[in-house]
Design a protein around this motif. Structure first.
Motif, short mmCIF file in Angstrom:
data_model
loop_
_atom_site.label_atom_id
_atom_site.label_comp_id
_atom_site.label_asym_id
_atom_site.label_seq_id
_atom_site.Cartn_x
_atom_site.Cartn_y
_atom_site.Cartn_z
N CYS A 26 0.82 -1.22 0.00
CA CYS A 26 0.00 0.00 0.00
C CYS A 26 0.85 1.27 0.00
N ASN A 27 2.14 1.09 0.15
CA ASN A 27 3.07 2.22 0.16
C ASN A 27 3.69 2.38 -1.23
N PRO A 28 3.40 3.48 -1.93
CA PRO A 28 3.93 3.67 -3.29
C PRO A 28 5.45 3.61 -3.35
N GLN A 29 6.12 4.17 -2.34
CA GLN A 29 7.58 4.15 -2.34
C GLN A 29 8.12 2.72 -2.26
N LEU A 30 7.42 1.88 -1.49
CA LEU A 30 7.83 0.49 -1.38
C LEU A 30 7.64 -0.24 -2.71
N VAL A 31 6.57 0.10 -3.40
CA VAL A 31 6.32 -0.50 -4.72
C VAL A 31 7.41 -0.08 -5.69
N GLN A 32 7.78 1.19 -5.67
CA GLN A 32 8.83 1.69 -6.57
C GLN A 32 10.17 1.02 -6.28
N THR A 33 10.47 0.87 -4.99
CA THR A 33 11.72 0.21 -4.61
C THR A 33 11.74 -1.24 -5.09
N THR A 34 10.61 -1.90 -4.96
CA THR A 34 10.51 -3.30 -5.41
C THR A 34 10.65 -3.38 -6.93
N MET A 35 10.07 -2.43 -7.63
CA MET A 35 10.20 -2.40 -9.09
C MET A 35 11.67 -2.25 -9.50
N ASP A 36 12.37 -1.35 -8.84
CA ASP A 36 13.79 -1.15 -9.13
C ASP A 36 14.58 -2.44 -8.90
N GLU A 37 14.26 -3.12 -7.81
CA GLU A 37 14.96 -4.36 -7.48
C GLU A 37 14.70 -5.43 -8.54
N PHE A 38 13.43 -5.59 -8.92
CA PHE A 38 13.08 -6.58 -9.94
C PHE A 38 13.77 -6.25 -11.27
N PHE A 39 13.77 -4.98 -11.63
CA PHE A 39 14.36 -4.58 -12.91
C PHE A 39 15.87 -4.85 -12.92
N GLN A 40 16.55 -4.46 -11.86
CA GLN A 40 18.00 -4.65 -11.80
C GLN A 40 18.37 -6.13 -11.83
N ARG A 41 17.64 -6.94 -11.10
CA ARG A 41 17.95 -8.37 -11.06
C ARG A 41 17.65 -9.03 -12.41
N ALA A 42 16.60 -8.57 -13.07
CA ALA A 42 16.29 -9.10 -14.41
C ALA A 42 17.37 -8.71 -15.40
N ALA A 43 17.83 -7.46 -15.32
CA ALA A 43 18.87 -6.98 -16.24
C ALA A 43 20.18 -7.74 -16.03
N GLU A 44 20.45 -8.12 -14.79
CA GLU A 44 21.70 -8.82 -14.48
C GLU A 44 21.72 -10.25 -15.04
N CYS A 45 20.57 -10.91 -15.05
CA CYS A 45 20.58 -12.33 -15.41
C CYS A 45 19.91 -12.65 -16.75
N ARG A 46 19.41 -11.64 -17.47
CA ARG A 46 18.63 -11.93 -18.67
C ARG A 46 19.45 -12.57 -19.78
N GLN A 47 20.77 -12.34 -19.81
CA GLN A 47 21.61 -12.95 -20.83
C GLN A 47 21.98 -14.39 -20.50
N GLN A 48 21.82 -14.76 -19.24
CA GLN A 48 22.23 -16.10 -18.81
C GLN A 48 21.05 -16.98 -18.39
N ASP A 49 20.21 -16.46 -17.51
CA ASP A 49 19.07 -17.23 -17.01
C ASP A 49 17.78 -16.54 -17.46
N GLU A 50 17.30 -16.91 -18.64
CA GLU A 50 16.15 -16.22 -19.22
C GLU A 50 14.87 -16.46 -18.43
N GLU A 51 14.73 -17.63 -17.87
CA GLU A 51 13.50 -17.93 -17.12
C GLU A 51 13.37 -17.05 -15.88
N VAL A 52 14.46 -16.92 -15.13
CA VAL A 52 14.43 -16.09 -13.93
C VAL A 52 14.22 -14.62 -14.30
#
Length: 213
Positions: A26-52
């Protein structure tokens, strides 16, 4: 970088089920922080682990929808900064690319599993069946030669324009079922008034994002 073998699912439909996880913050800032985390982790592994990477990006857009809900179902809120919109565009590009790649890889894996399950027993060389098989092969060669020298009229394929009709979309939805990812680029108001019921449907208003490329 070498891609990891597929190990989390056997199809995009299965992978989409793994990626489904409701966002209840319910906290917009928490949602934004989570989005950043998901994006960064996806960017880090997208060339190696496509499923994750795919799972992270699907959850990224779950957060995107949650943030839009908290902002009153509009991306014109101050919560959607220019940087966030640019990030969302990049996330959409990543997700589309991963979706296409995984679809091909799952299909190749399915075909390989089918071919591996078929066990062909060799025919004894002196058996009548073997001789019949050799005769069939020679006939097949003759048939292939005759086809080679037959002039067939060229088949003209319809050129792709980048657009599909509503009928073609329905056909794709029936064919691919849960494996089809759809981005609805209309405005939030149009989307809220009417949209197709589809689990992998993401409203991504082009009027508010595409001018930030």
């Amino acid at each position: 970088m070498t891609k990891l073998d597929l190990y989390k699912a056997k199809s995009l439909a299965e992978l989409n089920k793994l990626a489904t996880k409701p966002v209840t913050f319910c906290n917009p800032q928490l949602v934004q922080t989570t989005m950043d985390e998901f994006f960064q982790r996806a960017a880090e592994c997208r060339q190696q682990d496509e499923e994750v990477a795919y799972i992270f990006l699907m959850r990224y857009f779950d957060c995107y929808e949650r943030l839009k809900y908290l902002a009153g179902n509009t991306v014109k809120s101050a919560l959607f900064t220019t940087n966030l919109k640019k990030q969302a565009l990049l996330a959409m590009d990543y997700l589309e690319s991963l979706h296409k790649s995984l679809e091909k890889r799952y299909e190749a894996m399915r075909k390989k599993a089918q071919s591996d399950s078929v066990q062909l027993l060799p025919t004894p060389p002196d058996s009548p069946i073997s001789k019949t098989h050799e005769a069939d092969q020679s006939m097949l060669f003759i048939v292939k030669q005759s086809k080679f020298f037959t002039k067939n009229p060229p088949v003209h394929q319809k050129e792709s324009t980048g657009w599909i009709s509503s009928t073609e979309l329905v056909s794709l939805m029936r064919e691919k079922k849960d494996a089809l990812l759809v981005f609805d680029l209309r405005s939030e108001s149009s989307y809220e008034k009417c949209h197709i019921k589809w689990d992998s449907l993401i409203n991504f208003p082009a009027c508010n994002h595409l001018n930030h490329r």
